[in-house]
Design an enzyme around this catalytic site. Structure first.
Site, PDB file in Angstrom:
ATOM      1  N   GLY A   1       0.808  -1.075  -0.018  1.00 39.79           N
ATOM      2  CA  GLY A   1      -0.040   0.023   0.050  1.00 39.79           C
ATOM      3  C   GLY A   1       0.860   1.431   0.102  1.00 39.79           C
ATOM      4  O   GLY A   1       2.166   1.294   0.239  1.00 39.79           O
ATOM      5  N   CYS A   2       0.117   2.211  -0.237  1.00 34.44           N
ATOM      6  CA  CYS A   2       0.899   3.512  -0.394  1.00 34.44           C
ATOM      7  C   CYS A   2       1.460   4.103   0.999  1.00 34.44           C
ATOM      8  O   CYS A   2       2.672   4.389   1.231  1.00 34.44           O
ATOM      9  CB  CYS A   2       0.118   4.767  -0.860  1.00 34.44           C
ATOM     10  N   PHE A   3       0.603   4.051   2.095  1.00 34.73           N
ATOM     11  CA  PHE A   3       1.141   4.583   3.462  1.00 34.73           C
ATOM     12  C   PHE A   3       2.090   3.580   3.774  1.00 34.73           C
ATOM     13  O   PHE A   3       3.149   4.052   4.428  1.00 34.73           O
ATOM     14  CB  PHE A   3       0.051   4.570   4.407  1.00 34.73           C
TER      15      PHE A   3
ATOM     16  N   ALA B   1       5.696   4.367   2.415  1.00 29.65           N
ATOM     17  CA  ALA B   1       6.314   5.569   2.837  1.00 29.65           C
ATOM     18  C   ALA B   1       6.729   5.453   4.430  1.00 29.65           C
ATOM     19  O   ALA B   1       7.740   5.795   4.719  1.00 29.65           O
ATOM     20  CB  ALA B   1       5.292   6.723   2.564  1.00 29.65           C
TER      21      ALA B   1
END
Length: 352
Positions: free
Chosen positions: A154-156, A159
């Site tokens: 996932g994107c979160f 990061a």
């Protein structure tokens, strides 16, 4: 060395934001050609009707999803579908010899009980799921290179984990002290009409959502636990920011050695990511902005130490649709095919 012949590739779920980012990247990739675009909601429509700006580069139609056709035409398949649907298709595709990269959460978890608890979907593909490799190249490069099935992060989590990984792997922090405060752009909510994503609602405002129960929490904890060699629990709070794309994750954690200073951690991070071309560790008191990563596959990391509180602060900036989704999936494709992991991916943003 990997193959230099063009590889036929398909995208199932091509009409969403993840799908169009994949389409754009693959159209410009030197060693693939798009052989199939699938999506039931847009079946029969020219892709150029959905995204006219790509009309001059291709003349494909979106087709109703037909796995027999996918297997016949492609060697690699990207699944850019809502959670739960990839698990219905991947077993057939892998069994027929396709390499599969799933952009949903279906193949991110080593323990499917965790997936079922957080996503509310029972799974019948446990044997296949146990073979999936988590698609964060900076941490699992070797496994991705030999995988037939990759669960793209996932994107979160992307990061957050890139900010946490050196700290956890080197044992530099109390692993259960990590707090992640993250902001995302509205494109992370997808292309479907939603009230809170309307310009009048999102513009000029910022607010939290999924507080204490966002589905990316167990994903972050799973990989953090793997890195730390023990169970890790994190506090994660996402926020919707008035921008189209980008993620800024600020990670706080208590250091085990209060004598470490910023320059020490910059050296440690730089060594950890020395073979990771898509991670840029910033010097000195330089902290990233999301605009720096806009449209690229880069992750920028800024580091600070608060000697007063004994905490390290790591700020991570990515483009949620690129390093947080489609770009990272292409990076994984490159590794699976034995190509340089930078191939076909943009490195420089548009600015301002």
């Amino acid at each position: 060395m990997g193959s230099q012949e063009d590889i036929p590739v398909g995208i199932i779920g091509a009409s969403g934001y993840g799908g169009v980012q994949l389409t754009r990247l693959l159209l410009e990739h030197p060693h693939v050609h798009l052989a199939y675009l699938g999506g039931d909601s847009s079946a029969g429509r020219p892709f150029a009707d959905l995204y006219p700006h790509l009309g001059f580069k291709q003349d494909l139609k979106v087709e109703a999803i037909d796995l027999d056709k996918v297997v016949e035409r492609t060697q690699v398949v990207f699944l850019a579908l809502p959670n739960g649907l990839a698990a219905e298709m991947a077993p057939t595709l892998v069994e027929c010899g396709c390499k599969v990269l799933d952009l949903s959460a279906d193949y991110r978890f080593t323990n499917l009980d965790t997936y079922e608890d957080w996503y509310g979907t029972k799974r019948q593909d446990r044997d296949l799921a146990s073979t999936a490799v988590y698609g964060l190249p900076e941490l699992y490069r070797q496994g991705i290179s030999t995988a037939s099935l990759v669960g793209c992060p996932g994107c979160f989590p992307t990061a957050s984990l890139l900010a946490l990984a050196p700290l956890l792997k080197q044992g530099l922090i109390d692993p259960n002290s990590a707090i992640i405060d993250a902001k995302t752009g509205t494109s992370g909510g997808g292309r479907q009409a939603k009230t809170h994503l309307l310009l009048a609602e999102a513009n000029g405002s910022i607010g939290p959502y999924g507080v204490a129960h966002h589905r990316h929490t167990p994903e972050i904890e799973q990989v953090s636990s793997d890195l730390a060699g023990r169970e890790v629990v994190v506090q994660f709070t996402p926020h919707l920011a008035p921008m189209t794309r980008g993620i800024l994750a600020t990670v706080y954690a208590t250091m085990r050695d209060p004598g470490l200073v910023r320059e020490d951690l910059i050296t440690i991070f730089s060594a950890f990511y020395r073979n990771s071309p898509w991670v840029k560790v910033l010097p000195g008191s330089t902290y990233p902005f999301t605009k720096w990563a806009y449209g690229t596959n880069l992750c920028y990391l800024g580091i600070e130490v608060d000697q007063r509180t004994g905490r390290v602060i790591v700020i991570s900036a990515i483009d949620n649709l690129m390093k947080g989704q489609a770009g990272q999936a292409v990076q994984c494709l490159n590794l699976m095919m034995g190509w340089p992991e930078t191939m076909g991916l943009p490195e420089l943003t548009f600015y301002p």
